[in-house]
Design an enzyme around this catalytic site. Structure first.
Site, PDB file in Angstrom:
ATOM      1  N   ARG A  39     -15.482   1.944  -0.992  1.00  7.73           N
ATOM      2  CA  ARG A  39     -15.156   0.647  -0.405  1.00  7.73           C
ATOM      3  C   ARG A  39     -15.224   0.765   1.108  1.00  7.73           C
ATOM      4  O   ARG A  39     -14.675   1.706   1.697  1.00  7.73           O
ATOM      5  CB  ARG A  39     -13.749   0.224  -0.816  1.00  7.73           C
ATOM      6  CG  ARG A  39     -13.362  -1.070  -0.113  1.00  7.73           C
ATOM      7  CD  ARG A  39     -12.109  -1.641  -0.651  1.00  7.73           C
ATOM      8  NE  ARG A  39     -10.940  -0.942  -0.167  1.00  7.73           N
ATOM      9  CZ  ARG A  39      -9.713  -1.241  -0.567  1.00  7.73           C
ATOM     10  NH1 ARG A  39      -9.527  -2.192  -1.456  1.00  7.73           N
ATOM     11  NH2 ARG A  39      -8.680  -0.596  -0.101  1.00  7.73           N
ATOM     12  N   ARG A  83     -10.751   4.278  -1.333  1.00  7.81           N
ATOM     13  CA  ARG A  83     -10.213   3.467  -0.221  1.00  7.81           C
ATOM     14  C   ARG A  83     -10.516   4.188   1.097  1.00  7.81           C
ATOM     15  O   ARG A  83      -9.688   4.933   1.614  1.00  7.81           O
ATOM     16  CB  ARG A  83      -8.709   3.284  -0.387  1.00  7.81           C
ATOM     17  CG  ARG A  83      -8.292   2.398  -1.562  1.00  7.81           C
ATOM     18  CD  ARG A  83      -6.776   2.205  -1.589  1.00  7.81           C
ATOM     19  NE  ARG A  83      -6.380   1.045  -2.366  1.00  7.81           N
ATOM     20  CZ  ARG A  83      -5.920   1.096  -3.614  1.00  7.81           C
ATOM     21  NH1 ARG A  83      -5.808   2.238  -4.237  1.00  7.81           N
ATOM     22  NH2 ARG A  83      -5.562  -0.006  -4.226  1.00  7.81           N
ATOM     23  N   CYS A 130     -10.013  -3.113 -10.324  1.00  8.34           N
ATOM     24  CA  CYS A 130      -9.531  -1.893  -9.648  1.00  8.34           C
ATOM     25  C   CYS A 130      -8.153  -2.094  -9.023  1.00  8.34           C
ATOM     26  O   CYS A 130      -7.644  -1.219  -8.345  1.00  8.34           O
ATOM     27  CB  CYS A 130     -10.527  -1.420  -8.604  1.00  8.34           C
ATOM     28  SG  CYS A 130     -10.775  -2.604  -7.280  1.00  8.34           S
ATOM     29  N   GLU A 184     -10.942 -10.783  -4.458  1.00  8.86           N
ATOM     30  CA  GLU A 184      -9.531 -10.641  -4.073  1.00  8.86           C
ATOM     31  C   GLU A 184      -8.950 -11.938  -3.548  1.00  8.86           C
ATOM     32  O   GLU A 184      -7.749 -12.047  -3.323  1.00  8.86           O
ATOM     33  CB  GLU A 184      -9.385  -9.599  -2.954  1.00  8.86           C
ATOM     34  CG  GLU A 184     -10.003  -8.278  -3.267  1.00  8.86           C
ATOM     35  CD  GLU A 184      -9.606  -7.218  -2.276  1.00  8.86           C
ATOM     36  OE1 GLU A 184      -8.640  -6.510  -2.555  1.00  8.86           O
ATOM     37  OE2 GLU A 184     -10.264  -7.089  -1.224  1.00  8.86           O
ATOM     38  N   HIS A 190       0.822  -1.214   0.000  1.00  7.37           N
ATOM     39  CA  HIS A 190       0.000   0.000   0.000  1.00  7.37           C
ATOM     40  C   HIS A 190       0.852   1.259   0.000  1.00  7.37           C
ATOM     41  O   HIS A 190       0.438   2.293  -0.511  1.00  7.37           O
ATOM     42  CB  HIS A 190      -1.009  -0.027   1.151  1.00  7.37           C
ATOM     43  CG  HIS A 190      -2.137  -0.938   0.839  1.00  7.37           C
ATOM     44  ND1 HIS A 190      -2.162  -2.249   1.227  1.00  7.37           N
ATOM     45  CD2 HIS A 190      -3.248  -0.742   0.082  1.00  7.37           C
ATOM     46  CE1 HIS A 190      -3.261  -2.814   0.757  1.00  7.37           C
ATOM     47  NE2 HIS A 190      -3.935  -1.936   0.056  1.00  7.37           N
ATOM     48  N   ASN A 220      -4.440  -6.878  -6.881  1.00 10.36           N
ATOM     49  CA  ASN A 220      -3.276  -6.840  -5.979  1.00 10.36           C
ATOM     50  C   ASN A 220      -3.374  -7.953  -4.951  1.00 10.36           C
ATOM     51  O   ASN A 220      -2.425  -8.695  -4.714  1.00 10.36           O
ATOM     52  CB  ASN A 220      -3.201  -5.501  -5.245  1.00 10.36           C
ATOM     53  CG  ASN A 220      -3.306  -4.332  -6.184  1.00 10.36           C
ATOM     54  OD1 ASN A 220      -2.970  -4.464  -7.345  1.00 10.36           O
ATOM     55  ND2 ASN A 220      -3.783  -3.202  -5.692  1.00 10.36           N
ATOM     56  N   ASP A 221      -4.549  -8.053  -4.340  1.00  8.53           N
ATOM     57  CA  ASP A 221      -4.728  -9.113  -3.349  1.00  8.53           C
ATOM     58  C   ASP A 221      -4.969 -10.461  -4.010  1.00  8.53           C
ATOM     59  O   ASP A 221      -4.543 -11.486  -3.490  1.00  8.53           O
ATOM     60  CB  ASP A 221      -5.888  -8.771  -2.405  1.00  8.53           C
ATOM     61  CG  ASP A 221      -5.423  -7.850  -1.293  1.00  8.53           C
ATOM     62  OD1 ASP A 221      -4.346  -8.120  -0.727  1.00  8.53           O
ATOM     63  OD2 ASP A 221      -6.110  -6.858  -1.003  1.00  8.53           O
ATOM     64  N   ARG A 263       2.351  -9.351  -0.516  1.00 12.82           N
ATOM     65  CA  ARG A 263       2.599  -8.262  -1.469  1.00 12.82           C
ATOM     66  C   ARG A 263       3.486  -7.162  -0.909  1.00 12.82           C
ATOM     67  O   ARG A 263       3.994  -6.320  -1.660  1.00 12.82           O
ATOM     68  CB  ARG A 263       1.255  -7.675  -1.952  1.00 12.82           C
ATOM     69  CG  ARG A 263       0.436  -7.083  -0.851  1.00 12.82           C
ATOM     70  CD  ARG A 263      -0.993  -6.815  -1.290  1.00 12.82           C
ATOM     71  NE  ARG A 263      -1.194  -5.448  -1.712  1.00 12.82           N
ATOM     72  CZ  ARG A 263      -2.393  -4.882  -1.833  1.00 12.82           C
ATOM     73  NH1 ARG A 263      -3.488  -5.591  -1.592  1.00 12.82           N
ATOM     74  NH2 ARG A 263      -2.505  -3.639  -2.215  1.00 12.82           N
TER      75      ARG A 263
HETATM   76  C1  PEP Z   1      -6.544  -4.879  -4.653  1.00 16.65           C
HETATM   77  O1  PEP Z   1      -6.293  -5.679  -3.758  1.00 16.65           O
HETATM   78  O2  PEP Z   1      -6.287  -5.084  -5.862  1.00 16.65           O
HETATM   79  C2  PEP Z   1      -7.179  -3.582  -4.335  1.00 16.65           C
HETATM   80  C3  PEP Z   1      -7.573  -2.767  -5.285  1.00 16.65           C
HETATM   81  O3  PEP Z   1      -7.291  -3.251  -3.018  1.00 16.65           O
HETATM   82  P1  PEP Z   1      -6.041  -2.759  -2.144  1.00 16.65           P
HETATM   83  O4  PEP Z   1      -4.885  -2.561  -3.075  1.00 16.65           O
HETATM   84  O5  PEP Z   1      -6.428  -1.519  -1.441  1.00 16.65           O
HETATM   85  O6  PEP Z   1      -5.839  -3.919  -1.218  1.00 16.65           O
HETATM   86 MG    MG Z   2      -7.176  -5.361  -1.827  1.00 16.05          MG
END
Ligand code: PEP
Ligand code: MG
Length: 596
Positions: A352, A315, A526, A455, A208, A478-479, A489
């Site tokens: 979210r 977020r 996203c 995710e 993040h 991402n998750d 990550r």
């Molecule tokens: C993701 O996990 O792809 C996402 C958009 O949420 P975050 O990056 O805030 O975990």
């Molecule tokens: Mg995420």
């Protein structure tokens, strides 16, 4: 001597500037330039803080009970001596006079210089005095915080480094931030800050911290391991955000090369900027929705300016972090969501629900502290919807605030990290209860769609069941990558295994998009994949028509959309998915596409 340090590229472009080293624990210290006519005032603040701390220490010493060990008095003497040492106070003034740094920044900068000198000392006793120095500086910083602009700005809800409230000095060298680690919430403070680039020792490409750095749209390199040890305060450095390289004290030739690249990317940026308000329609007439990911309610105007057709991911957790446990109440949240909704002028805003936990703790913590504090696997623990459902009152409060904001524009609710149908049931119950509470209190609200983030592999594998109960889904790649490949990550040690092209990941993304399209429900991506031009054609081939990303990425993605023919791309999809090297095959097919 010129050296190169290798890390992970997280935010594109080249930054050239002087290094500002900041200890992770002091990243939250205010950083701003002081106007020339305020320098004396800044020195006076420093002097006053020093005198107050000295008086405190003297008092402590005088009040020591008779039976207190002799070492305690000796320790206080050491602290007093350090406090009055020229190496600390006079040198700190130099940072203020010469560089126009505010007192807190000047003090932290000087601490970094002295801390290194202590580290290099042969004598272990003297080396250990570094901890005393840090304590003395900590006291000074606390004292300064009471009187500081940072405190005033924080009270007014503004980032302390915001240019609008801070005087800046023209003609300063550009500055780049170097820190071992910066927590995501601290990174937020650097929105519109004085820094033109970032380097951190730790962090993965989609940690993040990296995501927030990317949203600032300035070059950044994370996971550069030794950077904060090798780089010295004030060194000239180049951050190559495309290659993930940091050049320390570059030679004249290297510097010239990077200045050239910097000019090129500025030209490219200006060229792309002209696409801002061009509709994103493919060659075969498919309309593609390009949405913005935002972190703060004030990010709305920037998203519009970049040409976003709405917010695909707000977020909201950044409203909850770093508040010393004092969470925002319904009114404060409502105001924040309403601000974002009104700013988007009727375009949809997807809010979210809070996604704290893992690398986004409610309290400020470094990555190391987090691992220590939360056991080995915070990412598999009580995070996102799991946390919200464990705090049902808080969850309903957030839902009420979001519902109330929906009276002011088009709002959708997105829930992170859903993995169980039981969670979906609880979410829908909480939503029904929140609506009922608003009815009872006489608050109005609009029609709101409810969706889940895909995710966790479980969510992608049962997408048919999830979508029986929900209006839409948004794929958080991402998750999804983290949980499919079992790669933390935020951990640079395994970042080489974090592979968005992995066939298992592509398979889960593809089946989610295909199923949602088949039953006519909305699906968006996203995660960072949506804003990475390397994936645009692949996602279009899979049938994706809604992408949400940092506003700064919209123009480059649009450029690819404008050149794409989705029918032709869809024909290439089976070969891409069957290949062991989908990235290579995609490059090849794009080279051979009609009209190329
Ligand atoms: C993701 O996990 O792809 C996402 C958009 O949420 P975050 O990056 O805030 O975990
Ligand atoms: Mg995420």
């Amino acid at each position: 001597m010129s050296i190169q340090i290798f890390g992970l590229p997280v935010s594109r472009g080249v930054a050239i500037g002087r290094a500002v080293l900041i200890a992770s624990s002091r990243v939250d210290v205010a950083h701003y330039f002081v106007a020339v006519d305020r320098l004396e005032h800044e020195i006076a603040r420093l002097r006053l803080a020093r005198d107050t701390v000295a008086a405190e220490l003297e008092q402590l010493k005088n009040e020591l009970p008779q039976e207190a060990p002799h070492e305690l008095a000796a320790l206080l003497d050491v602290h007093l001596m350090l406090l009055h040492d020229e190496a600390l106070t006079s040198a700190t003034k130099v940072w203020i006079y010469d560089r126009h740094y505010n007192a807190e920044w000047a003090l932290s900068a000087q601490l970094e210089v002295l801390a290194r000198q202590f580290d290099e000392m042969e004598d272990p006793y003297l080396r250990e005095r570094k901890a005393d120095l840090e304590q003395v500086v900590e006291r000074l910083l606390r004292e300064l915080a009471g009187s500081s602009l940072a405190a005033a700005a924080a009270k007014a809800g503004k980032a302390p480094t915001e240019r609008s409230v801070l005087p800046t000095v023209m003609g300063e060298d550009p500055l780049v931030l170097v820190a071992s680690d910066v927590a995501p919430a601290d990174m937020m403070q650097f929105k519109r800050s004085v820094f033109t680039g970032f380097v951190t020792d730790v962090g993965g490409r989609t940690s993040h911290t990296a995501i927030v750095a990317r949203s600032l749209d300035i070059p950044a390199v994370v996971g550069a391991r030794e950077a904060s040890r090798l780089i010295r305060q004030d060194d000239w450095i180049v951050i190559d955000g495309d290659a993930g390289v940091v050049v320390v004290n570059p030679t004249a030739i290297v510097l010239e090369e990077y200045r050239f690249r910097q000019r090129q990317s500025e030209l490219e940026r200006a060229r792309l900027n002209r696409l801002r308000h061009t509709p994103a329609v493919t060659l075969d007439g498919q309309v593609v929705e390009l949405l913005a990911n935002i972190e703060l309610p004030g990010d709305g105007p920037g998203a519009l300016e970049a040409g976003a057709m709405g917010v695909g991911l707000f977020r909201s957790e950044f409203l909850f972090m770093n508040r010393g446990g004092d969470l925002p109440d319904e009114e404060e949240q409502f105001e924040a969501y309403r601000t974002a909704v009104v700013a988007m002028q009727g375009l949809p805003v997807t809010i979210r629900t809070v996604d704290v936990g893992a690398d986004k703790p409610l309290e400020r913590m470094s990555a190391q502290e987090l691992r220590h504090e939360h056991g080995l696997n915070p990412a598999l623990g009580l995070r996102a919807i799991r946390w919200s459902l464990s705090e049902p009152g808080m969850f309903r409060q957030q839902l009420r605030a979001i519902l109330r904001a929906s009276a002011h524009g088009k709002v959708r609710i997105l829930v992170p990290m859903v993995a169980h149908l039981g969670e979906v049931r609880s979410i829908l119950e909480a939503l029904a209860r929140a609506r009922q509470q608003l009815d009872e209190a006489g608050h109005s609200y609009g029609q709101v769609d409810i969706g889940a983030m895909v995710e966790v592999p479980a969510a992608a594998l049962m997408i048919d069941r999830l979508l029986r109960h929900l209006d839409f889904v948004s794929i958080g790649t991402n998750d999804l990558i983290q949980y499919t490949l079992a790669i933390d990550r935020a951990d640079e040690a395994v970042s080489h295994l974090y592979d968005p092209w992995h066939p298992a990941v592509l398979h889960l993304v593809q089946r989610t998009i295909a199923h949602a399209n088949r039953i006519g429900k909305d699906v968006c991506v996203c995660g960072e994949m949506a804003g990475d031009p390397a994936f645009t054609e692949l996602l279009l081939a899979m049938g994706l028509r809604s992408f949400s990303m940092h506003p700064a990425r919209i123009a480059s993605i649009k450029q690819r959309v404008l050149r794409a023919d989705t029918r032709w791309l869809a024909e290439q999809l089976p070969a891409l998915l069957a290949s062991d090297d989908p990235a290579g095959v995609l490059r090849e097919v794009l080279q051979g596409r009609p009209g190329h």
